[in-house]
Design an enzyme around this catalytic site. Structure first.
Site, PDB file in Angstrom:
ATOM      1  N   GLY A  73       0.839  -1.197   0.000  1.00 44.04           N
ATOM      2  CA  GLY A  73       0.000   0.000   0.000  1.00 44.04           C
ATOM      3  C   GLY A  73       0.867   1.236   0.000  1.00 44.04           C
ATOM      4  N   CYS A 100       5.306  -6.218   1.588  1.00 44.62           N
ATOM      5  CA  CYS A 100       5.699  -4.803   1.643  1.00 44.62           C
ATOM      6  C   CYS A 100       4.979  -4.089   2.802  1.00 44.62           C
ATOM      7  CB  CYS A 100       5.443  -4.145   0.288  1.00 44.62           C
ATOM      8  SG  CYS A 100       6.247  -2.556   0.124  1.00 44.62           S
ATOM      9  N   TYR A 101       4.040  -3.210   2.522  1.00 42.76           N
ATOM     10  CA  TYR A 101       3.313  -2.549   3.604  1.00 42.76           C
ATOM     11  C   TYR A 101       2.702  -3.596   4.542  1.00 42.76           C
ATOM     12  CZ  TYR A 101      -0.162   0.423   5.951  1.00 42.76           C
ATOM     13  OH  TYR A 101      -0.910   1.086   6.882  1.00 42.76           O
ATOM     14  N   HIS A 187       8.060  -7.539  -3.841  1.00 45.49           N
ATOM     15  CA  HIS A 187       6.764  -7.916  -4.430  1.00 45.49           C
ATOM     16  C   HIS A 187       6.879  -9.222  -5.219  1.00 45.49           C
ATOM     17  CE1 HIS A 187       4.464  -4.293  -3.435  1.00 45.49           C
ATOM     18  NE2 HIS A 187       5.638  -3.692  -3.481  1.00 45.49           N
ATOM     19  N   GLU A 189       4.573 -10.850  -6.518  1.00 48.92           N
ATOM     20  CA  GLU A 189       3.525 -10.943  -7.538  1.00 48.92           C
ATOM     21  C   GLU A 189       3.918 -10.327  -8.877  1.00 48.92           C
ATOM     22  OE1 GLU A 189       3.576  -9.107  -4.871  1.00 48.92           O
ATOM     23  OE2 GLU A 189       2.648  -7.140  -5.139  1.00 48.92           O
ATOM     24  N   ASP A 245     -14.201 -10.584 -24.816  1.00 46.34           N
ATOM     25  CA  ASP A 245     -14.891 -10.531 -23.518  1.00 46.34           C
ATOM     26  C   ASP A 245     -16.397 -10.753 -23.667  1.00 46.34           C
ATOM     27  OD1 ASP A 245     -12.353  -9.740 -22.830  1.00 46.34           O
ATOM     28  OD2 ASP A 245     -12.859  -7.611 -22.784  1.00 46.34           O
ATOM     29  N   LYS A 393      -7.462 -10.057 -18.777  1.00 43.22           N
ATOM     30  CA  LYS A 393      -7.742 -10.468 -20.155  1.00 43.22           C
ATOM     31  C   LYS A 393      -7.304 -11.910 -20.448  1.00 43.22           C
ATOM     32  CE  LYS A 393      -9.133  -8.728 -24.097  1.00 43.22           C
ATOM     33  NZ  LYS A 393     -10.194  -7.718 -24.180  1.00 43.22           N
TER      34      LYS A 393
END
Ligand code: XMP
Length: 537
Positions: A73, A100-101, A187, A189, A245, A393
């Site tokens: 964050g 992290c945060y 991070h 991710e 989509d 996507k």
């Protein structure tokens, strides 16, 4: 015990008819990467979704996820009003990973210390890990990680040990194995962190003991159940655009409610050359899904007369789109629900993406009003059905493959809802639309011929309303330029300009100037995202 995969629904006590799977809950402290964490966990075939940092320990207990991830964050844990979580979540016996945060907050709440670091760390850092630590099991001892922090952990809470460091940060990862509490300053991710997915796998599968049985097939079954439960015996109107989509959604909804689905294709006049015709024949003749065609070309061009501001354009197009739906649906309805293929990037870029460190509330940092989200009028007559709201996507493409949507639709480049209208800078006129449509068709043709269609995320032209001088056949010309935009991307959230071969650029340029009336110059956009966006408006 197996857990509910739809945490938010459960929180709202609306969890009728939902299947049960192991899940990982991501508590969102305002990071732009929160949803990316959930998506990475889903890549490991474990359901994950993002919930507010305010979710209490008792609510989490009710959901009973296999693990909890505290996101990053923008705040500092010592900011007044910085978002915090219910401290009791560390006593639930559920493994927690702070990112992290999230790691700094865990440290502070459990009695450790976080300070503003002398050296901030942004970007790539070499991480030195303890390969015996459960989070880093069997990984090489040094690899690149992605950092983005100003604060650092200096004193550990009791019973924690350090499991990784960098040259700037002595506490780059921390662990308390007994309580299954873990923290990483970097991070895992983001793709720039090597072994990021392995670290998440160690947490999700090994430490949390999740059963990796959540797949796109599961998502489809679950979505079908939810749609059925939500709409009952009512009818759904789907806004079909022919893109991956909405086409995938048409397949899914057709499976869910059969003939109670009506697809409506509103031709705003902003589609690419030949696409409206192709869409109608494909759906009706090949898939046997009925499509109600509405020719609204004039309505849209006249609504945009004199409009230059991009946000205003998007809002008007969104409004006209919904109004047309309402008008037409009265003729062939009534319908209670409107289905849209809205994706997560549409939602995040249209709406609140940050948490104000002072108030802890989400604040609006709007980048663009995406057609299917931001432009919706407040007095909308339909209830919305948007099963893909949390997907990226490429996840929708996986759903599409599962539903046997044809390859040519799955591999189609994304095309924005407002179509060519937001690729004409300045006022949209019929003449400009015709010019851009022709240019776009040449660009696609050359990219296809060069075998590069699948090598890029998107490639298109943008028409600029300015004039420049040129010379053709000994004559002076004074016409418009086309900007060629080609990007590579993973999910549309970030992008790089594509390094197209010079020969292909040359061919496109020559053909555009020779074959398209009113074009005398071609320029190539070499801006990445950020700082640019993919579309120009
Ligand atoms: P930007 O321009 O924001 O675009 O970098 C990111 C991705 O989203 C597409 N895009 C849209 N898609 N409705 C959509 O369905 C919209 O209003 C819209 N605007 C942008 C864009 O083409 C790119 O793939």
């Amino acid at each position: 015990m197996k857990m509910n995969s739809q945490a938010e629904m459960l929180l709202k006590d609306e969890d009728k008819n939902i299947e049960f799977y192991d899940s990982i809950l991501v508590l969102d402290f305002g990071s732009q990467y929160s949803e990316l964490i959930a998506r990475r966990v889903r890549e490991l075939n474990v359901y994950s979704e993002v919930v507010s940092y305010r979710t209490t320990a008792s609510q989490i207990k009710k959901i009973s996820p296999k693990g909890i991830i505290l996101s990053g964050g923008p705040s500092s844990v010592y900011d007044e009003g910085a978002p915090s979580c219910d401290q009791e979540i560390f006593n639930l016996g559920i493994p927690v990973l702070g990112v992290c945060y999230g790691m700094q907050l865990m440290t502070k709440l459990l009695g450790g210390k976080v300070v503003r670091a002398d050296k901030h760390e942004y970007g790539k850092s070499i991480l030195e890990i303890n390969p015996k630590d459960k989070l880093f099991l069997d990984l090489e001892s040094k690899f690149v990680s992605w950092m983005s922090h100003g604060d650092s952990v200096t004193d550990l809470p009791s019973d924690f040990t350090i499991s990784a460091k960098t040259s700037n940060t002595s506490c780059a990862a921390i662990s308390n194995h007994n309580k299954k509490l873990y923290g990483v300053q970097f991070h895992p991710e983001v793709i720039h962190t090597m072994n990021g997915i392995e670290i998440l796998r160690n947490f999700v599968i090994n430490i949390c003991d999740s059963n990796p049985n959540w797949t796109m097939k599961t998502f489809i079954e679950e979505s079908i159940n939810q749609v059925r439960a939500k709409v009952g015996d009512k009818k759904i109107l789907l806004a079909l655009s022919g893109g991956v989509d909405s086409s995938t959604l048409a397949f899914l909804l057709h499976d869910a409610i059969g003939e109670r689905l009506t697809c409506m294709f509103i031709d705003q006049g902003f589609m690419r050359k030949g696409e409206p015709e192709r869409l109608l024949t494909t759906f009706q003749n090949e898939f046997h899904i009925k499509v109600h065609y509405v020719n609204a070309k004039e309505r849209f061009v006249s609504a945009l007369k004199g409009i230059i501001d991009p946000e205003e354009k998007r809002k008007i197009i969104g409004r006209e789109f919904i109004r047309t739906f309402e008008d037409e649906s009265k003729k062939i309805g009534p319908f209670d629900y409107l289905a849209q293929g809205t994706l997560y990037p549409d939602v995040i870029e249209s709406a609140d993406t940050n948490i104000d460190p002072k108030t802890g509330e989400r604040v609006a940092v709007k980048i663009k009003s995406h057609h299917n989200v931001g432009g919706l009028p407040k007095d909308l007559q339909f209830k919305l059905v948007e099963p893909f709201r949390k997907l990226f996507k490429d996840e929708v493409r996986k759903v599409a493959r599962e539903l046997a949507v044809p390859k040519r639709i799955i591999e189609r480049h994304p095309f924005p809802g407002p179509g060519l209208a937001i690729r004409i800078i300045g006022e949209v006129t019929q003449e400009r639309l015709d010019v851009l449509r022709e240019a776009d068709s040449i660009i696609r043709d050359e990219i296809n011929k060069a075998g590069l269609y699948n090598a890029v995320w998107q490639v298109f032209g943008v028409l600029l309303p300015i004039h420049s001088v040129g010379v053709m056949g000994d004559k002076r010309t004074y016409s418009n330029p086309i900007v060629l935009r080609a990007v590579t991307s993973e999910d549309g959230m970030t992008a790089d300009w594509a390094k197209l071969p010079y020969e292909v650029l040359e061919k496109i340029s020559t053909r555009l100037v020779n074959e398209v009336k009113n074009i005398n110059r071609v320029v190539y956009d070499i801006t990445s995202k950020p700082p640019g966006t993919i579309e120009w408006e």
